[in-house]
Motif scaffolding. Structure first.
Motif, PDB file in Angstrom:
ATOM      1  N   GLY A 207    -115.089 -43.108 -76.805  1.00 30.40           N
ATOM      2  CA  GLY A 207    -116.371 -43.625 -76.241  1.00 30.40           C
ATOM      3  C   GLY A 207    -116.181 -43.864 -75.031  1.00 30.40           C
ATOM      4  N   GLN A 208    -117.448 -44.038 -74.330  1.00 29.91           N
ATOM      5  CA  GLN A 208    -117.550 -44.337 -72.918  1.00 29.91           C
ATOM      6  C   GLN A 208    -118.643 -45.525 -72.835  1.00 29.91           C
ATOM      7  OE1 GLN A 208    -117.036 -40.840 -69.811  1.00 29.91           O
ATOM      8  NE2 GLN A 208    -118.697 -40.151 -71.430  1.00 29.91           N
ATOM      9  N   ALA A 209    -118.472 -46.145 -71.698  1.00 31.06           N
ATOM     10  CA  ALA A 209    -119.588 -47.373 -71.439  1.00 31.06           C
ATOM     11  C   ALA A 209    -121.142 -47.195 -71.595  1.00 31.06           C
ATOM     12  CB  ALA A 209    -119.232 -48.026 -70.230  1.00 31.06           C
ATOM     13  N   ASP A 210    -121.168 -45.698 -71.299  1.00 35.64           N
ATOM     14  CA  ASP A 210    -122.643 -45.312 -71.321  1.00 35.64           C
ATOM     15  C   ASP A 210    -123.137 -44.958 -72.537  1.00 35.64           C
ATOM     16  OD1 ASP A 210    -121.377 -42.979 -71.558  1.00 35.64           O
ATOM     17  OD2 ASP A 210    -122.144 -42.143 -69.841  1.00 35.64           O
ATOM     18  N   GLY A 211    -122.482 -45.075 -73.681  1.00 39.67           N
ATOM     19  CA  GLY A 211    -122.930 -44.638 -74.954  1.00 39.67           C
ATOM     20  C   GLY A 211    -122.704 -43.343 -75.392  1.00 39.67           C
ATOM     21  N   THR A 212    -122.361 -42.525 -74.532  1.00 38.69           N
ATOM     22  CA  THR A 212    -121.665 -41.098 -74.867  1.00 38.69           C
ATOM     23  C   THR A 212    -120.079 -41.024 -75.283  1.00 38.69           C
ATOM     24  OG1 THR A 212    -121.216 -40.573 -72.515  1.00 38.69           O
ATOM     25  CG2 THR A 212    -123.485 -40.325 -73.483  1.00 38.69           C
ATOM     26  N   LEU A 213    -119.810 -39.928 -75.652  1.00 38.94           N
ATOM     27  CA  LEU A 213    -118.430 -39.419 -75.779  1.00 38.94           C
ATOM     28  C   LEU A 213    -117.927 -38.519 -75.085  1.00 38.94           C
ATOM     29  CD1 LEU A 213    -118.498 -39.138 -79.818  1.00 38.94           C
ATOM     30  CD2 LEU A 213    -117.997 -41.273 -78.751  1.00 38.94           C
ATOM     31  N   ILE A 214    -116.527 -38.865 -74.646  1.00 39.89           N
ATOM     32  CA  ILE A 214    -115.895 -37.836 -73.749  1.00 39.89           C
ATOM     33  C   ILE A 214    -114.895 -37.202 -74.682  1.00 39.89           C
ATOM     34  CG2 ILE A 214    -114.045 -39.742 -73.121  1.00 39.89           C
ATOM     35  CD1 ILE A 214    -115.339 -36.681 -70.891  1.00 39.89           C
ATOM     36  N   VAL A 215    -114.970 -35.765 -74.895  1.00 36.32           N
ATOM     37  CA  VAL A 215    -114.035 -34.917 -75.788  1.00 36.32           C
ATOM     38  C   VAL A 215    -113.126 -34.240 -74.721  1.00 36.32           C
ATOM     39  CG1 VAL A 215    -114.104 -32.999 -77.323  1.00 36.32           C
ATOM     40  CG2 VAL A 215    -116.000 -34.434 -77.320  1.00 36.32           C
ATOM     41  N   ARG A 216    -111.821 -34.519 -75.204  1.00 36.42           N
ATOM     42  CA  ARG A 216    -110.426 -33.936 -74.491  1.00 36.42           C
ATOM     43  C   ARG A 216    -109.860 -33.024 -75.447  1.00 36.42           C
ATOM     44  NH1 ARG A 216    -110.731 -39.272 -72.382  1.00 36.42           N
ATOM     45  NH2 ARG A 216    -110.833 -39.302 -69.959  1.00 36.42           N
ATOM     46  N   LEU A 217    -109.516 -31.812 -75.082  1.00 35.39           N
ATOM     47  CA  LEU A 217    -109.061 -30.839 -75.771  1.00 35.39           C
ATOM     48  C   LEU A 217    -107.686 -31.144 -75.843  1.00 35.39           C
ATOM     49  CD1 LEU A 217    -110.940 -27.473 -74.791  1.00 35.39           C
ATOM     50  CD2 LEU A 217    -111.470 -29.274 -76.616  1.00 35.39           C
ATOM     51  N   ILE A 218    -107.038 -30.699 -77.097  1.00 35.08           N
ATOM     52  CA  ILE A 218    -105.470 -30.557 -77.211  1.00 35.08           C
ATOM     53  C   ILE A 218    -104.733 -29.718 -76.545  1.00 35.08           C
ATOM     54  CG2 ILE A 218    -103.401 -30.679 -78.792  1.00 35.08           C
ATOM     55  CD1 ILE A 218    -105.369 -32.038 -80.940  1.00 35.08           C
ATOM     56  N   GLU A 219    -105.448 -28.626 -76.689  1.00 31.68           N
ATOM     57  CA  GLU A 219    -104.751 -27.447 -75.837  1.00 31.68           C
ATOM     58  C   GLU A 219    -105.230 -27.240 -74.412  1.00 31.68           C
ATOM     59  OE1 GLU A 219    -104.720 -23.951 -78.369  1.00 31.68           O
ATOM     60  OE2 GLU A 219    -103.744 -24.774 -79.853  1.00 31.68           O
ATOM     61  N   MET A 220    -104.290 -27.215 -73.517  1.00 22.85           N
ATOM     62  CA  MET A 220    -105.149 -27.183 -72.019  1.00 22.85           C
ATOM     63  C   MET A 220    -105.338 -25.595 -71.755  1.00 22.85           C
ATOM     64  SD  MET A 220    -105.503 -30.214 -71.330  1.00 22.85           S
ATOM     65  CE  MET A 220    -105.751 -30.010 -69.732  1.00 22.85           C
ATOM     66  N   GLY A 221    -105.840 -25.378 -70.923  1.00 21.08           N
ATOM     67  CA  GLY A 221    -106.127 -23.916 -70.425  1.00 21.08           C
ATOM     68  C   GLY A 221    -107.689 -23.794 -70.066  1.00 21.08           C
ATOM     69  N   ILE A 248    -122.761 -33.748 -80.310  1.00 20.53           N
ATOM     70  CA  ILE A 248    -122.874 -32.664 -80.068  1.00 20.53           C
ATOM     71  C   ILE A 248    -122.522 -32.418 -78.351  1.00 20.53           C
ATOM     72  CG2 ILE A 248    -124.836 -30.962 -79.463  1.00 20.53           C
ATOM     73  CD1 ILE A 248    -126.174 -32.000 -82.105  1.00 20.53           C
ATOM     74  N   VAL A 249    -122.142 -31.385 -77.941  1.00 22.10           N
ATOM     75  CA  VAL A 249    -121.721 -31.382 -76.646  1.00 22.10           C
ATOM     76  C   VAL A 249    -123.094 -31.020 -75.578  1.00 22.10           C
ATOM     77  CG1 VAL A 249    -120.591 -29.953 -75.102  1.00 22.10           C
ATOM     78  CG2 VAL A 249    -119.587 -30.022 -77.135  1.00 22.10           C
ATOM     79  N   GLU A 250    -122.962 -32.023 -74.837  1.00 26.07           N
ATOM     80  CA  GLU A 250    -124.057 -32.045 -73.881  1.00 26.07           C
ATOM     81  C   GLU A 250    -123.535 -31.160 -72.486  1.00 26.07           C
ATOM     82  OE1 GLU A 250    -125.893 -35.873 -73.058  1.00 26.07           O
ATOM     83  OE2 GLU A 250    -127.484 -35.082 -74.833  1.00 26.07           O
ATOM     84  N   ASN A 251    -122.428 -31.437 -72.020  1.00 29.78           N
ATOM     85  CA  ASN A 251    -121.891 -31.068 -70.575  1.00 29.78           C
ATOM     86  C   ASN A 251    -120.582 -31.012 -70.591  1.00 29.78           C
ATOM     87  OD1 ASN A 251    -124.391 -31.659 -69.143  1.00 29.78           O
ATOM     88  ND2 ASN A 251    -124.052 -33.858 -69.284  1.00 29.78           N
ATOM     89  N   VAL A 252    -120.191 -29.550 -70.283  1.00 28.64           N
ATOM     90  CA  VAL A 252    -118.827 -29.106 -70.245  1.00 28.64           C
ATOM     91  C   VAL A 252    -118.106 -29.504 -69.153  1.00 28.64           C
ATOM     92  CG1 VAL A 252    -117.390 -27.104 -70.440  1.00 28.64           C
ATOM     93  CG2 VAL A 252    -119.370 -27.130 -71.559  1.00 28.64           C
ATOM     94  N   THR A 253    -116.706 -29.947 -69.346  1.00 29.95           N
ATOM     95  CA  THR A 253    -115.949 -30.455 -68.190  1.00 29.95           C
ATOM     96  C   THR A 253    -114.756 -29.395 -68.219  1.00 29.95           C
ATOM     97  OG1 THR A 253    -114.950 -31.994 -69.432  1.00 29.95           O
ATOM     98  CG2 THR A 253    -116.548 -33.043 -68.335  1.00 29.95           C
ATOM     99  N   ARG A 254    -113.752 -29.769 -67.043  1.00 33.57           N
ATOM    100  CA  ARG A 254    -112.593 -29.034 -66.794  1.00 33.57           C
ATOM    101  C   ARG A 254    -111.808 -29.014 -67.995  1.00 33.57           C
ATOM    102  NH1 ARG A 254    -107.884 -29.524 -65.146  1.00 33.57           N
ATOM    103  NH2 ARG A 254    -108.035 -31.664 -64.667  1.00 33.57           N
ATOM    104  N   ASP A 255    -111.687 -29.936 -68.535  1.00 32.34           N
ATOM    105  CA  ASP A 255    -110.696 -30.031 -69.760  1.00 32.34           C
ATOM    106  C   ASP A 255    -111.431 -30.490 -71.104  1.00 32.34           C
ATOM    107  OD1 ASP A 255    -111.373 -32.880 -68.934  1.00 32.34           O
ATOM    108  OD2 ASP A 255    -109.374 -33.421 -69.138  1.00 32.34           O
ATOM    109  N   GLY A 256    -112.764 -30.546 -71.265  1.00 27.09           N
ATOM    110  CA  GLY A 256    -113.317 -31.013 -72.269  1.00 27.09           C
ATOM    111  C   GLY A 256    -114.815 -30.854 -72.234  1.00 27.09           C
TER     112      GLY A 256
END
Length: 292
Positions: A207-221, A248-256
């Motif tokens: 969870g994040q303070a703005d009410g969204t979720l940050i998804v971090r992947l287990i496998e890097m790359g 549901i994914v809204e914005n893709v980041t470098r690692d998630g």
């Protein structure tokens, strides 16, 4: 001589004037009697006079009729305006009542739909510990909690997952007798093992303070996530059973990615408390090889 002295105040003009008056009076009387006799003996003889009089009086009569009609029209207009105002007020009141009844019917329909969704989940999935109303939540706070109307007397225990008909809401943090406090998945202390349905990409949603979720992947790359991907619980480590929709994914980041939750507590009325999921117990129940 004496007789002449007694008439000094009379003049010839005065005598003529008096005589003329008498003659006119007598003549008028005679003419009146003659006209009276004619009207009695022959009433149609004066029709021309009556029609002439009517023609002369016509303009005056028309003015009077117009004035009378105008006054009547004004009265009718005022009366009609008053009646229209009262009728309009009555219609407005009926419309207001109809709108209120329609809103109430829509609310009942929507509530029944959500209850049917919960009932469907209860019938198809594992048996829930309790079903309850979500009493309130704190969507604007830095910490994200919710309160549900079920507690220890209903079998609710700390750590049990809480979900709605659409997806995961959180887990039980504190239990009272009739209520329970839920840690929402959008809280910073909430970490849920998730996976992408397509490609089975695993990760963790925090969870994040703005009410969204940050998804971090287990496998890097290379990040395979895309906008619109559905993230569900993976079941890793127990607690949350697999395949419950989370975000549901809204914005893709470098690692998630940054994801938006599916089951918004602010738009949720009813929730279900489920038992803590244990992978080995579930496996034993399915295959019949490992006893609970």
């Amino acid at each position: 001589m004496a007789s002449a002295e007694r008439r000094p105040g009379f003049s010839k003009r005065a005598h003529i004037s008096i005589f003329t008056s008498y003659v006119a009076a007598i003549g008028g009387g005679v003419v009146g009697i003659v006209l009276l006799l004619i009207s009695l003996l022959s009433p149609g003889s004066f029709a021309f006079a009556r029609t002439a009089a009517s023609d002369v009086a016509r303009p005056v009569g028309e003015v009077s009729a117009v004035t009378r009609n105008s006054s009547r029209s004004i009265i009718d207009i005022v009366t009609g305006y008053i009646d229209a105002g009262s009728k309009n007020a009555a219609l407005q009141e009926e419309l207001r009542i109809a709108r209120a009844q329609l809103a109430e019917a829509e609310a009942i329909y929507d509530e029944n739909r959500r209850l049917k969704q919960l009932l469907s989940l209860r019938e198809k999935d594992i048996r829930p510990v309790a079903s309850a109303r979500l009493i309130g939540s704190s969507p604007s706070s830095t910490r994200r909690f919710a309160l549900i109307g079920a507690g220890a007397v209903d079998g609710v225990m700390v750590g049990q997952p809480v979900r709605s008909a659409t997806g995961l809401v959180g887990r039980v943090l504190e239990v009272g007798r009739r209520t329970a406090r839920v840690l929402l998945v959008t809280d910073g202390q909430s970490i849920v093992p998730v996976r992408r349905i397509k490609g089975n990409v695993a990760g963790f949603a925090q969870g994040q303070a703005d009410g969204t979720l940050i998804v971090r992947l287990i496998e890097m790359g290379i990040n395979p996530l895309e906008k619109g991907d559905l993230m569900v619980t993976s079941g890793s480590g127990g607690l949350y059973r697999p395949n419950v929709p989370v975000a549901i994914v809204e914005n893709v980041t470098r690692d998630g990615a940054v994801a938006r939750i599916i089951s918004d507590p602010a738009a949720t009325d009813f929730v279900m408390v489920e038992p803590v999921w244990q992978p080995m117990t579930e496996l034993g129940n399915i295959d019949g090889e490992i006893a609970p």
